[in-house]
Design a protein around this motif. Structure first.
Motif, PDB file in Angstrom:
ATOM      1  N   ALA A1729      45.539 -10.093  29.186  1.00 28.33           N
ATOM      2  CA  ALA A1729      44.548 -10.037  30.258  1.00 28.33           C
ATOM      3  C   ALA A1729      43.517  -9.227  29.933  1.00 28.33           C
ATOM      4  O   ALA A1729      42.187  -9.412  30.398  1.00 28.33           O
ATOM      5  CB  ALA A1729      45.231  -9.451  31.411  1.00 28.33           C
ATOM      6  N   GLU A1730      43.783  -7.857  29.265  1.00 27.23           N
ATOM      7  CA  GLU A1730      42.576  -6.890  28.696  1.00 27.23           C
ATOM      8  C   GLU A1730      41.524  -7.887  28.262  1.00 27.23           C
ATOM      9  O   GLU A1730      40.276  -7.593  28.152  1.00 27.23           O
ATOM     10  CB  GLU A1730      43.180  -5.792  28.321  1.00 27.23           C
ATOM     11  CG  GLU A1730      43.809  -4.993  28.958  1.00 27.23           C
ATOM     12  CD  GLU A1730      44.412  -3.875  28.145  1.00 27.23           C
ATOM     13  OE1 GLU A1730      43.980  -3.498  27.067  1.00 27.23           O
ATOM     14  OE2 GLU A1730      45.282  -3.024  28.826  1.00 27.23           O
ATOM     15  N   PHE A1731      41.868  -8.546  27.112  1.00 25.81           N
ATOM     16  CA  PHE A1731      41.304  -9.279  26.115  1.00 25.81           C
ATOM     17  C   PHE A1731      40.120 -10.261  26.988  1.00 25.81           C
ATOM     18  O   PHE A1731      39.021 -10.398  26.761  1.00 25.81           O
ATOM     19  CB  PHE A1731      41.988  -9.992  24.986  1.00 25.81           C
ATOM     20  CG  PHE A1731      41.127 -10.683  24.340  1.00 25.81           C
ATOM     21  CD1 PHE A1731      40.404 -10.280  23.064  1.00 25.81           C
ATOM     22  CD2 PHE A1731      41.083 -12.217  24.420  1.00 25.81           C
ATOM     23  CE1 PHE A1731      39.523 -11.089  22.371  1.00 25.81           C
ATOM     24  CE2 PHE A1731      40.409 -13.003  23.399  1.00 25.81           C
ATOM     25  CZ  PHE A1731      39.472 -12.574  22.656  1.00 25.81           C
ATOM     26  N   LYS A1732      40.691 -11.016  27.871  1.00 24.42           N
ATOM     27  CA  LYS A1732      39.894 -11.988  28.619  1.00 24.42           C
ATOM     28  C   LYS A1732      39.134 -11.321  29.490  1.00 24.42           C
ATOM     29  O   LYS A1732      37.994 -11.682  29.535  1.00 24.42           O
ATOM     30  CB  LYS A1732      40.992 -12.715  29.601  1.00 24.42           C
ATOM     31  CG  LYS A1732      41.987 -13.606  28.839  1.00 24.42           C
ATOM     32  CD  LYS A1732      43.017 -14.371  29.844  1.00 24.42           C
ATOM     33  CE  LYS A1732      43.923 -15.359  29.114  1.00 24.42           C
ATOM     34  NZ  LYS A1732      44.970 -15.719  30.172  1.00 24.42           N
ATOM     35  N   HIS A1733      39.380 -10.336  30.175  1.00 27.15           N
ATOM     36  CA  HIS A1733      38.386  -9.784  31.050  1.00 27.15           C
ATOM     37  C   HIS A1733      37.512  -9.009  30.329  1.00 27.15           C
ATOM     38  O   HIS A1733      36.273  -8.730  30.601  1.00 27.15           O
ATOM     39  CB  HIS A1733      39.049  -8.743  31.960  1.00 27.15           C
ATOM     40  CG  HIS A1733      39.846  -9.416  33.056  1.00 27.15           C
ATOM     41  ND1 HIS A1733      39.280 -10.438  34.053  1.00 27.15           N
ATOM     42  CD2 HIS A1733      41.263  -9.796  33.208  1.00 27.15           C
ATOM     43  CE1 HIS A1733      40.273 -10.766  34.768  1.00 27.15           C
ATOM     44  NE2 HIS A1733      41.653 -10.632  34.340  1.00 27.15           N
ATOM     45  N   GLY A1734      37.807  -8.443  29.207  1.00 28.29           N
ATOM     46  CA  GLY A1734      36.848  -7.798  28.329  1.00 28.29           C
ATOM     47  C   GLY A1734      35.950  -8.654  27.637  1.00 28.29           C
ATOM     48  O   GLY A1734      34.605  -8.386  27.778  1.00 28.29           O
ATOM     49  N   LEU A1735      36.276  -9.775  27.383  1.00 30.15           N
ATOM     50  CA  LEU A1735      35.431 -10.750  26.835  1.00 30.15           C
ATOM     51  C   LEU A1735      34.456 -11.366  27.740  1.00 30.15           C
ATOM     52  O   LEU A1735      33.039 -11.408  27.637  1.00 30.15           O
ATOM     53  CB  LEU A1735      36.086 -11.947  26.219  1.00 30.15           C
ATOM     54  CG  LEU A1735      35.357 -13.014  25.173  1.00 30.15           C
ATOM     55  CD1 LEU A1735      34.859 -12.277  24.314  1.00 30.15           C
ATOM     56  CD2 LEU A1735      36.310 -13.937  24.860  1.00 30.15           C
ATOM     57  N   LEU A1736      34.904 -11.610  28.871  1.00 25.57           N
ATOM     58  CA  LEU A1736      34.091 -12.156  30.031  1.00 25.57           C
ATOM     59  C   LEU A1736      33.090 -11.035  30.608  1.00 25.57           C
ATOM     60  O   LEU A1736      31.919 -11.292  30.700  1.00 25.57           O
ATOM     61  CB  LEU A1736      34.925 -12.629  31.249  1.00 25.57           C
ATOM     62  CG  LEU A1736      35.777 -13.876  30.908  1.00 25.57           C
ATOM     63  CD1 LEU A1736      36.626 -14.283  32.192  1.00 25.57           C
ATOM     64  CD2 LEU A1736      34.679 -15.047  30.625  1.00 25.57           C
ATOM     65  N   ASP A1737      33.399  -9.692  30.344  1.00 28.18           N
ATOM     66  CA  ASP A1737      32.783  -8.728  30.926  1.00 28.18           C
ATOM     67  C   ASP A1737      31.478  -8.577  30.002  1.00 28.18           C
ATOM     68  O   ASP A1737      30.382  -8.254  30.069  1.00 28.18           O
ATOM     69  CB  ASP A1737      33.420  -7.385  31.022  1.00 28.18           C
ATOM     70  CG  ASP A1737      34.386  -7.401  32.194  1.00 28.18           C
ATOM     71  OD1 ASP A1737      34.328  -8.351  33.115  1.00 28.18           O
ATOM     72  OD2 ASP A1737      35.392  -6.678  32.254  1.00 28.18           O
ATOM     73  N   PHE A1738      31.826  -8.588  28.778  1.00 28.83           N
ATOM     74  CA  PHE A1738      30.761  -8.680  27.692  1.00 28.83           C
ATOM     75  C   PHE A1738      29.792  -9.880  27.837  1.00 28.83           C
ATOM     76  O   PHE A1738      28.794  -9.449  27.808  1.00 28.83           O
ATOM     77  CB  PHE A1738      31.457  -8.974  26.380  1.00 28.83           C
ATOM     78  CG  PHE A1738      30.598  -9.204  25.191  1.00 28.83           C
ATOM     79  CD1 PHE A1738      29.546  -8.225  24.644  1.00 28.83           C
ATOM     80  CD2 PHE A1738      30.306 -10.284  24.666  1.00 28.83           C
ATOM     81  CE1 PHE A1738      28.760  -8.459  23.676  1.00 28.83           C
ATOM     82  CE2 PHE A1738      29.504 -10.742  23.761  1.00 28.83           C
ATOM     83  CZ  PHE A1738      28.430  -9.905  23.151  1.00 28.83           C
ATOM     84  N   LEU A1739      30.170 -10.908  28.155  1.00 31.44           N
ATOM     85  CA  LEU A1739      29.205 -12.069  28.361  1.00 31.44           C
ATOM     86  C   LEU A1739      28.441 -11.739  29.696  1.00 31.44           C
ATOM     87  O   LEU A1739      27.350 -12.270  29.731  1.00 31.44           O
ATOM     88  CB  LEU A1739      30.118 -13.502  28.576  1.00 31.44           C
ATOM     89  CG  LEU A1739      30.733 -14.048  27.012  1.00 31.44           C
ATOM     90  CD1 LEU A1739      31.591 -15.238  27.434  1.00 31.44           C
ATOM     91  CD2 LEU A1739      29.622 -14.277  26.319  1.00 31.44           C
ATOM     92  N   LYS A1740      29.075 -11.282  30.668  1.00 34.53           N
ATOM     93  CA  LYS A1740      28.523 -11.027  31.872  1.00 34.53           C
ATOM     94  C   LYS A1740      27.293  -9.803  31.462  1.00 34.53           C
ATOM     95  O   LYS A1740      25.990 -10.011  32.020  1.00 34.53           O
ATOM     96  CB  LYS A1740      29.249 -10.445  32.854  1.00 34.53           C
ATOM     97  CG  LYS A1740      30.157 -11.458  33.483  1.00 34.53           C
ATOM     98  CD  LYS A1740      30.912 -10.899  34.570  1.00 34.53           C
ATOM     99  CE  LYS A1740      31.887 -11.820  35.540  1.00 34.53           C
ATOM    100  NZ  LYS A1740      32.748 -11.383  36.377  1.00 34.53           N
ATOM    101  N   THR A1741      27.562  -8.851  30.908  1.00 28.16           N
ATOM    102  CA  THR A1741      26.723  -7.815  30.551  1.00 28.16           C
ATOM    103  C   THR A1741      25.620  -7.975  29.585  1.00 28.16           C
ATOM    104  O   THR A1741      24.421  -7.598  29.797  1.00 28.16           O
ATOM    105  CB  THR A1741      27.626  -6.371  30.176  1.00 28.16           C
ATOM    106  OG1 THR A1741      28.660  -6.286  31.285  1.00 28.16           O
ATOM    107  CG2 THR A1741      26.892  -5.258  30.036  1.00 28.16           C
ATOM    108  N   HIS A1742      26.231  -8.459  28.434  1.00 32.04           N
ATOM    109  CA  HIS A1742      25.220  -8.622  27.382  1.00 32.04           C
ATOM    110  C   HIS A1742      24.691  -9.941  27.146  1.00 32.04           C
ATOM    111  O   HIS A1742      23.690 -10.209  26.323  1.00 32.04           O
ATOM    112  CB  HIS A1742      26.135  -8.099  26.149  1.00 32.04           C
ATOM    113  CG  HIS A1742      26.412  -6.802  25.967  1.00 32.04           C
ATOM    114  ND1 HIS A1742      27.589  -6.535  26.550  1.00 32.04           N
ATOM    115  CD2 HIS A1742      25.749  -5.577  25.581  1.00 32.04           C
ATOM    116  CE1 HIS A1742      27.788  -5.255  26.426  1.00 32.04           C
ATOM    117  NE2 HIS A1742      26.768  -4.734  25.751  1.00 32.04           N
ATOM    118  N   CYS A1743      25.224 -10.998  27.614  1.00 33.05           N
ATOM    119  CA  CYS A1743      24.799 -12.358  27.597  1.00 33.05           C
ATOM    120  C   CYS A1743      24.839 -13.100  29.000  1.00 33.05           C
ATOM    121  O   CYS A1743      25.377 -14.063  29.385  1.00 33.05           O
ATOM    122  CB  CYS A1743      25.806 -13.265  26.836  1.00 33.05           C
ATOM    123  SG  CYS A1743      25.870 -12.608  25.139  1.00 33.05           S
ATOM    124  N   PRO A1744      23.829 -12.474  29.955  1.00 29.62           N
ATOM    125  CA  PRO A1744      24.054 -13.059  31.279  1.00 29.62           C
ATOM    126  C   PRO A1744      23.379 -14.504  31.382  1.00 29.62           C
ATOM    127  O   PRO A1744      23.705 -15.437  32.185  1.00 29.62           O
ATOM    128  CB  PRO A1744      23.086 -12.087  32.005  1.00 29.62           C
ATOM    129  CG  PRO A1744      22.183 -11.365  31.162  1.00 29.62           C
ATOM    130  CD  PRO A1744      22.884 -11.433  29.783  1.00 29.62           C
TER     131      PRO A1744
END
Length: 1947
Positions: A1729-1744
């Protein structure tokens, strides 16, 4: 039972034994020693044994008991028991130590055996020596196996086929008894190898000279072998021999000898020399060198050294080149005769010279043969020599035999044999061809007649042979004429005499016939000239080509010659003149000239006058200068000067100068020869006239010529040769010295110009230039540094120069003078040497002349010397008897003494006895006793200057006469000690008899004693004299009895600090010990206690009385103090101080206790009395003494303890802790409490038997009964307190010293000691859980206790678990009854521990629980508790987790140690799987590491929770290991980027371990231990260790603080040895690929990060993250995507590690990332779960903007809601864009009040935008439904309907924008603009009621279309509206018509 014959006391003892076991009976009897026979009798009766059986059993039991006591290290009790039982302690202990394989136990016994050696029986000394020898061998053999605390697997001793292998199993089971049975060869090899590791000289007793020799040769210890040979051979040949100069040279010692002896201390070398002196070098040892596989250099050193003593190996005795080369390398060529004449030489002098002669003959060096070999091979056997060489040598020997014959007759046979050797087989013809040989033999033969050659026709008869007479009439015509004249007197034959010309015929090729050739031709025309002369030379005789038969005979001349014997002719033509030496010089006849000069001098003056000699020399010199161009004349003049006894150097130099000038003028100047001769003649004429200017001019010429010639030579050779410069320059230097001119400087200036300072210094040193001249020239160097250095060199004399000058003066070599040794030119050496006249006093001369007359001149001179007291006459007598040094020396001293000296009579008596061995010592003693130190000193310098006695007399002279005690004085004594340990020969001593080492030492000691007693007037001088002896360690290694002067110096110096100085003469007497006792008593009486104590210790006297007297005085002073009242605390403090002082001084126990026990009587406070008695009890405890006195003091101590008020806080601790508490003034109760805590935490390590033996409870006789309840309660509390402090021995004794009366026996709870004893018996297995006493069983079964057990953590091991444990440990099933018993035993232990509440009982229970889990017994766990972590390794799997927790808690292991252990386990769990190449782990690489059966990645918190406070430390240690691993495996270099980005196979390249790992041992040596315990390098100034990453922020740069990999790249980084050792043990030197190195680094970093995270160590987390960033950069460069993913998922810091995600995205590896995470994270849902949300947070933040990737990731993870949100957002954005487009196209005025409706047009862009938004809404709806978000799905469906409605409205373009409108606008649209169905669609999402209201209002407006649609599509709503209208209050006509219309339509 029959007790007849027993006393009443024995009967009582017997009855007491009835209740005891036989073992207890034996131990009681043995301990007391009084009833041993009674015990044997008791055993005999009890068991029906025989007396011998009972005695044997008794002794066996005693010995078994001693073994148990020794295991507990109770040695004194063992000795006590053995002595009581009449067992020899030494033999018994040696037997035990021999059979023991336990190292600690065995060494403990040996340690105490060594203390017993002083009183050991003489019969056991040899056994002890042999035992100790084998013990040392075994001890050092075991140490050689131990490396880093572990044993090596095996070890090899020796080289080649003789190797000895010793493995680990053998060494661990090896005992002294076994090693004694090994072969001597085995022990010899092992002992020799171990000796050079330990320098334990007792090991050499097992070795042998041959083995030692072989070891040194095999290991190429060449310089030690050289040392051995020199030391050994110094016992055979003379010490003071010049051949040792090479080996004794300081440079040789420093450069070569110290190579093999580096690290050897001087004491080791000295002792090794003593061993070498005792070990001879045999022929077998020398022969071993040739076959040994050692270096050639080693063989060369050994053979060279042996050759210097004449020892030549067999194969080299015929190799002359090799022999001479070896002697040349050792600089011993000049000593060949001495070397090959030594007794140890294997090659004799004759054998050597025979080989030399063979070489000379082979190379035809006949002249060298005759010169060098002088009588060395006269009597040698020549049968084995080659024929040619033998013939030549025999011929030479025959010639030598002719020379060495003593009488005339003995010459005949050698002459004949010589002729026979020359003529070979034809001697008759050879002799007949040389008739003069016949004449010579006839003249030498006594019985032969000269004329037999003419009278005897056949043979000439000699004494030993005969020769054939060949006829000699023609060959000897003159002799034949004489024969005829004498044979016939009447004959008319005219005899003609021989003239001078005939005698000279043949000399130097002179042909007499040609002198008067014209006459011969005229008178005898038929005469033929001979071809050549007939003279033969030795060279022609030696040649094999000489044909003896072809020799021509001498031709007799028949022509008359002029006769110079005619007096008439002489008077007529002769010249009459007096011939002197000048005449003969001009005739080139120097011998005649010198003979004429000497004859003329003696005829005129009857002696040689100095003036005449000088005049003759000057005449010859002038003659040579005048005829300088005539070599014969100059040679003649020089020879004449030398013959008359003068130095011809001046003449030689002048002639050499003329030749140099002439050659230069002709060859270089180009002058003709006559002009050059003319110039030189002018120079010589002026030189004869003593013109100084001429000498200066010639010197300048010589300088120029020399410089020019040297330049030519240098150009020709192409190099600069300093030897040529020195050779060519000697003529000009000598010329300058002879004429007293300044020495030439042109060559030196040339060196200065070339900056050649060394040649400058060498030139001046060789030619002895004056210091002032050299200093002046040195200042001309361009470099001033050269000038300064040269000035310093020339001005300061070094110690090496002084040593060189002294040494060279004694070995016969020329001494090279230093520049500063002379200030002026040595011109005095150039003058001719003339004999000096000697003048002596008339009276003394007359005495000497008178003594010369008798038959015994030496005796007369000695008597005269005694009478006249003139020592000079003794020196004159020494000319007659130079070897009688001892007698002459004694007489010299006798004649030097005063007439009234009392010692003269004693001295005369000693001389009269003439006992050489005693004479010297007695005379020296008399001289020193009478004060004639200077006389003794001078006598040694005169008669024995080279004797070592010169050192001791010089020392006495400087100290006694000069009173100088400086370093020079000590140096004399040190030199004497060096010689005193060597063996002296006659030449070395200077005496006619040999003075042994013992005699020399005895003499020195005697002289020193006399000097101390008689020769000093002040005690200060005696002290300084003793100080010199002490500092030089005089007599410490002497073999003669001698006082310990170092001790005497300390005692004397101490006594000088008082007013009563000790008498040195009494200190040197044999009964000095009595005097020391007297002095100690005197100082004690005078209250000088410190002085008395120091002297007593130095003199090894008892100190009891001194200390007692001192402290008695202090006690009385304290008690009688008046200024302040004495406090009880002060008295207690005094007791503590006194006790410490007594212990430090070594006061005996009885004396100390007797004194201390009287002091507490002065104390009133009860607690202070208790403290005082407790301090006294410490003496009994430390000395393990028991008995009545101890029990008495114990009762006193506990009695006062019982009387203390319970409210008073008492410090109850062990005896040592109490002593420290008292010495600390009882002011730190907190410190004492801390100490109590420490005692509570310390481990428990004693068995019940050990406690009982140490407490001696069985022998306590004084027992007191407690009858008061308060006393009983306090007694139990005290026992509880002692048990809590783990003072079990004292608690056990207290439980026996006091007992409860029978009245209270069953009222009180069980005694804590009884509970503790029961716990120990249960744990040790001596008691079954079913055999417990009834009261304890009731306690255990109580319900309250069972409830406590249920709640507590005590019972952690169930019955089922025990069954599993037992089956696992034993490997086979065991009866469940046994397991049940163990479980019950554990339950009982837990119950007793809970009941008693004692921590020690809990500890015992835990020990037993550990023993059950590991399959050991309780005793083993107790024994090995010092290494508790090893217990964890004895189990496997998940059982280790519970066991580890138990071990950590039980043994109170420090957090640091736990952290290190867990770190090692984690690191090993990560690295080990990579070491097995065939493992599936390396093939799959799922990164799932297991530790103890748990997955490390998921269950790491379980390990960290074992000790939470150690998490941060574990993390730091893991980072330590990470740096060490990275440093060892060089993985910091960037790899080559592969073409295929997904291919990381390029990383599987094997990389070698770097040099640091391979050379880790060298790094360990260069490290030092700092105060913090960190191993750091001593070579670097700034070292970055791992720990500095956290704390050294201000010391490190900003870059180095970012990550550890920057630190690794530094060259000065240092890694602790422990860390490197762990890595080494784990990896075992295996090779790993770069990929594996990176994987391991990642995992270590991940684990370290997890540790820091659990500890909330932000700094550690920061370091880990920064290090991860650096590691990720390396992985990115290597394109290792999988490892980057592992690093990311392992750290789980997705926000901080966003750079990894960015790198993967930039390199198009996001799909790869999604494909790898599942098996990397496994089934860890929280991490997933940490990995999933971390990956999506990255995409949200750095690759909107990258919505596709976001959706892809979300769908990959089944995160439909997240994907739907994106779709929803996209649809809303499109609607927003549409609204913006509509707003831009609609232009309205701001003043318009009505709302503005956005209009859209039907075009491609608008329709495409709406269709796209519709698709997004549709997709979002589907994703919401898949994700279970039905509410969001409905919203998206509604939005989709609205978009579809908007699309349908486009048909009526332009149309209003109905999307994303406000509520008011939406209501307006439904009410005014949209149709019925369109409005329904628009408000379908939750707005049904609103839509109904709006529709109702619109119907009332009578909108026909709207009404018609309603009626068609929704008649239900129409009916509702109709019904509603019925209740409408405000009805209008319009509404009515609308309702009517609606009703109509419905119908």
């Amino acid at each position: 039972m029959n007790m007849e014959g027993l006393s009443q006391n024995e009967k009582i003892v017997w009855n007491c034994w009835e209740d005891k076991s036989p073992r207890d009976v034996v131990r009681e009897a043995a301990a007391k020693g009084t009833h041993i026979n009674l015990a044997i009798k008791y055993l005999k009766v009890k068991n029906s044994w025989s007396e011998s059986t009972a005695r044997d059993w008794f002794m066996a039991e005693v010995k078994a008991w001693t073994v148990q006591l020794l295991m507990r290290k109770q040695i004194f009790k063992v000795l006590h028991i053995l002595n009581k039982c009449n067992i020899n302690p030494e033999e018994h202990l040696m037997t035990l130590a021999k059979s023991s394989a336990q190292i600690e136990y065995r060494d403990f016994i040996v340690e105490h055996l060594q203390k017993l050696t002083k009183d050991m029986n003489s019969s056991n000394i040899s056994k002890w020596d042999d035992f100790k020898r084998h013990w040392n061998l075994l001890r050092y053999l075991e140490k050689s196996f131990e490396v880093d605390g572990t044993f090596k697997q095996n070890k090899v001793f020796g080289i080649g086929n003789d190797r000895v292998f010793v493995n680990e199993t053998e060494i661990k089971s090896l005992t002294i008894e076994k090693i004694e049975k090994y072969s001597p060869e085995w022990k010899c090899k092992i002992g020799t190898a171990l000796f050079f590791d330990t320098f334990e000289f007792s090991l050499l007793d097992l070795s042998s000279p041959v083995q030692m020799w072989n070891y040194l040769v095999e290991h190429n210890k060449s310089m030690i072998l050289v040392r051995w040979i020199n030391v050994q051979m110094s016992e055979v040949v003379r010490d003071m021999n010049a051949r040792y100069n090479f080996f004794n040279n300081d440079n040789f010692v420093q450069k070569l000898l110290n190579v093999d002896t580096r690290g050897f201390q001087n004491e080791v070398l000295d002792t090794l020399d003593e061993v070498f002196r005792k070990w001879p070098i045999s022929e077998e040892m020398i022969q071993k060198i040739a076959t040994c596989d050692c270096f050639e250099y080693t063989k060369m050193c050994i053979y060279d050294t042996l050759s210097s003593y004449g020892i030549i190996v067999e194969k080299e005795r015929k190799d002359l080149y090799q022999i001479i080369a070896r002697l040349s390398r050792t600089q011993n060529l000049k000593l060949i005769d001495d070397i090959f004449s030594e007794s140890c030489a294997t090659m004799g002098i004759q054998e050597f010279y025979l080989e030399l002669a063979k070489y000379y003959v082979k190379n035809k060096l006949y002249k060298v043969l005759t010169i060098c070999i002088e009588g060395h091979i006269l009597d040698i056997d020549l049968s084995e020599i080659e024929q040619d060489a033998r013939d030549c040598i025999e011929l030479w020997l025959l010639f030598k035999s002719i020379e060495q014959t003593s009488d005339r007759q003995s010459h005949v046979v050698p002459v004949y044999k010589t002729c026979q050797q020359i003529a070979k087989d034809d001697i008759d013809n050879y002799i007949s061809s040389n008739p003069h040989l016949v004449l010579g033999m006839i003249l030498l033969e006594d019985n032969a007649n000269l004329f037999d050659i003419f009278t005897k026709e056949e043979f000439l008869q000699f004494k030993d042979f005969k020769l054939p007479n060949k006829g000699y009439k023609r060959k000897l015509p003159h002799l034949y004429n004489i024969y005829k004249k004498h044979s016939s007197e009447n004959s008319l034959y005219e005899c003609k005499d021989v003239n001078v010309y005939q005698l000279l015929s043949g000399y130097r090729g002179l042909d007499v016939s040609k002198i008067f050739e014209f006459q011969i031709i005229n008178m005898n025309p038929s005469y033929l000239m001979p071809d050549k002369t007939d003279r033969r030379s030795l060279g022609s005789l030696l040649s094999n080509e000489v044909d003896v038969r072809g020799l021509k005979t001498l031709t007799q001349k028949t022509i008359d010659m002029p006769d110079f014997a005619n007096e008439k002719l002489m008077k007529r033509y002769g010249y009459d003149a007096k011939l002197n030496h000048v005449y003969y010089l001009k005739q080139y006849r120097p011998c005649n000239a010198s003979q004429a000069f000497v004859s003329q001098q003696y005829q005129t003056y009857n002696r040689l006058q100095e003036k005449s000699i000088k005049s003759a020399c000057c005449e010859a010199h002038a003659l040579a200068l005048q005829n300088w161009n005539d070599p014969a004349m100059t040679a003649c003049a020089i020879s004449f000067v030398a013959m008359i006894g003068c130095n011809p150097t001046r003449c030689r130099v002048h002639i050499s100068a003329t030749k140099m000038i002439k050659d230069h003028l002709i060859s270089q100047k180009g002058l003709p020869e006559n002009e050059a001769n003319k110039i030189i003649n002018e120079f010589m004429t002026k030189l004869i006239q003593n013109n100084d200017d001429t000498a200066t001019i010639i010197l300048r010429y010589l300088e120029e010529i020399t410089l020019y010639r040297l330049q030519e030579i240098q150009e020709a050779k192409g190099k600069f040769d300093m030897s040529v410069v020195l050779y060519e320059s000697q003529t000009m230097v000598k010329f300058a010295i002879l004429h007293n001119l300044p020495l030439p400087e042109m060559q030196l200036k040339q060196f200065v110009r070339n900056n050649s300072w060394f040649n400058f210094l060498l030139f001046g040193d060789v030619f002895r230039y004056p210091l002032s001249q050299m200093l002046q020239l040195s200042q001309e160097f361009e470099k001033k540094s050269y000038s300064e250095h040269l000035k310093h060199i020339m001005m300061h004399r070094t110690a090496e120069d002084d040593k060189e000058q002294k040494s060279n003066s004694s070995n016969g070599q020329r001494r090279i003078m230093r520049l500063n040794s002379i200030d002026t030119s040595p011109t005095q050496s150039v003058s001719f040497d003339f004999p000096s006249s000697t003048y002596m006093g008339r009276e003394l001369w007359e005495v000497v002349a008178a003594c010369h007359g008798p038959e015994d001149p030496p005796a007369a001179l000695l008597r005269a010397a005694d009478v006249y007291r003139e020592p000079l006459l003794v020196l004159v007598a020494s000319c007659y008897e130079p070897n009688a040094v001892d007698v002459l020396w004694a007489h010299w001293i006798l004649s030097s003494l005063e007439p009234n000296a009392r010692s003269r009579e004693a001295l005369q008596a000693e001389i009269a006895q003439n006992v050489p061995a005693q004479l010297f010592q007695r005379v020296a003693e008399i001289c020193l006793a009478e004060g004639y130190v200077a006389t003794l000193y001078e006598s040694i310098l005169i008669f024995m200057p080279e004797s070592p006695l010169q050192f001791i007399t010089s020392f006495l002279y400087r100290s006694v006469r000069l009173l100088v005690f400086d370093s020079e004085t000590k140096k004399y004594l040190s030199n004497f000690l060096l010689y005193c340990h060597r063996r002296y020969s006659v030449d070395a001593n200077g005496l006619s008899y040999e003075m042994s080492k013992e005699s020399m030492q005895r003499l020195a000691v005697s002289l020193i004693k006399i000097a101390l007693i008689h020769n000093f007037d002040m005690a200060f001088h005696q002290k300084e004299f003793l100080k010199c002896l002490a500092e030089t360690r005089f007599a410490q290694e002497f073999i003669v009895p001698t006082p310990n002067f170092a001790t005497l110096y300390e005692i004397f110096e101490i006594s000088m600090s008082t007013s009563a100085v000790m008498n040195i003469s009494k200190m040197l007497q044999e009964d000095a010990k009595d005097y020391f006792i007297e002095c100690v008593q005197m100082y004690t009486r005078n209250k000088n206690y410190d002085v008395a104590l120091k002297i007593a210790k130095l003199a090894e006297l008892p100190v009891d009385e001194i200390l007692i007297a001192e402290w008695e005085k202090k006690c009385s002073n304290m008690l009688l103090r008046e200024e302040a009242p004495i406090e009880d605390e002060d008295v207690t403090f005094f007791v503590a101080q006194c006790s410490e002082a007594f212990k430090d001084a070594g006061v005996t126990l009885n004396k100390a206790v007797d004194f201390l026990s009287g002091i507490p009587a002065h104390i009133t406070k009860r607690d202070q009395k208790f403290y005082a008695y407790r301090i006294i009890m410490g003496w009994f405890e430390e000395n393990h003494v028991y008995g009545e006195k101890r029990e008495q003091i114990e009762h006193e101590m506990w009695y006062w303890y019982a009387l203390i008020d319970p409210k008073t806080t008492i410090f109850l601790n062990d005896y040592q802790g109490t002593l420290k508490y008292i010495l600390n003034n009882q002011k730190e109760p907190t410190a004492s409490q801390k100490m109590d805590m420490l005692f509570e935490e310390k481990s428990f390590s004693q068995t019940l038997h050990e406690i009982e033996v140490e407490s001696d409870v069985m022998n306590i006789e004084r027992v007191e009964i407690l009858e008061e309840q308060d006393d009983i309660d306090r007694w139990q509390r005290t026992i509880n307190k002692l048990l809590e402090l783990k003072l079990l021995v004292e608690a056990f004794r207290l439980s026996v010293l006091f007992k409860v009366s029978n009245e209270y026996m069953y009222r009180i709870p069980a005694c804590p000691v009884q509970i503790m004893r029961t716990c120990l018996r249960l744990a040790e297995g001596t008691c079954s859980p079913y055999e417990l006493p009834q009261e304890l069983r009731l306690v255990i079964s109580s319900p309250t206790l069972q409830n406590k057990l249920t709640v507590s953590e005590a019972s952690e091991t169930s019955f089922e678990e025990l069954v599993v444990i037992q089956e696992r440990q034993d490997g086979e099933s065991v009866p469940h009854l046994a397991v049940r018993e163990e479980a019950d035993r554990l339950s009982a232990l837990d119950a007793l521990a809970v009941k008693s509440g004692l921590s020690v009982a809990k500890q015992v229970a835990n020990y037993f629980r550990i023993a059950l889990q590991i399959g050991w017994d309780y005793i083993s766990v107790l024994k090995y508790q010092s290494r508790p972590l090893d217990f964890i390794n004895l189990v496997s799997g998940r059982a280790r987790m519970s066991l580890a927790n138990l071990v950590f808690r039980t043994f109170n292991i420090p957090s640091k140690q736990i952290a290190e252990y867990l770190c090692r386990e984690m690191v090993a769990a990560i690295i080990s799987p990579h070491l097995v190449k065939t493992s599936t782990f390396r093939q799959k690489e799922h990164f799932q590491y297991t530790l103890w059966g748990y997955v490390l990645d998921s269950d790491i918190e379980m390990f960290l929770n074992m000790r939470p406070d150690a998490c941060s430390h574990i993390g730091r240690l893991i980072l330590d290991h990470l740096i060490a691993f990275q440093k060892i495996y060089n993985a910091t270099n960037a790899s080559i980027i592969p073409e295929n980005t997904l291919d990381d196979s390029c990383l599987d390249v094997e990389t070698l371990i770097d040099e640091e790992y391979q050379n880790v041992e060298g790094d360990e040596v260069e490290s030092i231990l700092t105060e913090e315990g960190t191993l750091m390098s001593a070579e670097t100034e700034s070292v970055y260790s791992v720990s500095t990453v956290y704390t050294a922020g201000n010391k490190m740069s900003r870059d180095s603080r970012r990550n550890l990999f920057d630190v690794i790249s530094r060259s000065n980084v240092h890694i602790r040895y422990e860390v490197k050792s762990n890595i080494r043990k784990i990896t075992k030197g295996a090779k790993l690929s770069t990929k594996q190195v990176n994987i391991i680094s990642i995992e270590l970093l991940v684990v370290a990060h997890e540790c820091f995270s659990c500890a909330c160590d932000t700094e550690g987390v920061g370091v880990a993250l920064r290090s991860a960033q650096a590691l990720a950069a390396r992985l990115l460069a290597a394109r290792s995507w999988r490892l980057m993913v592992r690093l990311l998922t392992g750290l789980a810091r997705y926000t901080e590690c966003a750079y990894i995600l960015q790198a993967l995205r930039d390199n198009h590896q996001f799909e790869f990332l999604l494909g790898q995470f599942d098996y990397m994270l496994g089934q860890q849902q929280d991490k997933i779960a940490e990995f999933k949300h971390g990956l999506l947070d990255f995409l949200k933040t750095h690759c909107p903007g990258d919505t596709d990737t976001y959706i892809m990731v979300a769908l990959h993870f089944n995160m439909y809601a997240e994907a739907a949100n994106v779709k929803k957002k996209q649809a809303l954005n499109l609607i927003h864009d549409l609204e913006k487009m509509a707003s831009d196209s609609t232009k309205t005025s701001k003043k318009t009040p009505q709302p503005v409706w956005y209009l859209i047009h039907d075009n491609v862009s608008t329709r495409s935008l709406l269709e796209t938004a519709l698709n997004h809404c549709t997709d979002a709806c589907e994703l919401y439904l898949q994700g279970g978000c039905t509410g969001f799905a409905g919203e998206m469906a509604t939005l989709a309907q609205q978009i579809a409605l908007q699309i349908s409205l486009l048909n009526a373009s332009p149309t209003r924008l109905i999307l994303n409108r406000s509520t008011e606008q939406t209501y307006n649209l439904v009410s005014e603009y949209l149709s019925f169905m369109e409005g329904l669609v628009l408000l379908s999402s939750g707005g049904g009621s609103i839509w109904r209201e709006l529709a109702y209002r619109r119907v009332l407006t009578n909108d026909q279309v709207y009404i018609r649609d309603m009626a068609i599509y929704r008649p239900d709503i129409a009916h509702d509206f109709l019904n509603r209208y019925k209740s409408e209050k405000k009805k209008t006509p319009t509404s009515q018509s609308a309702i009517a219309e609606l009703r109509t339509l419905i119908r």
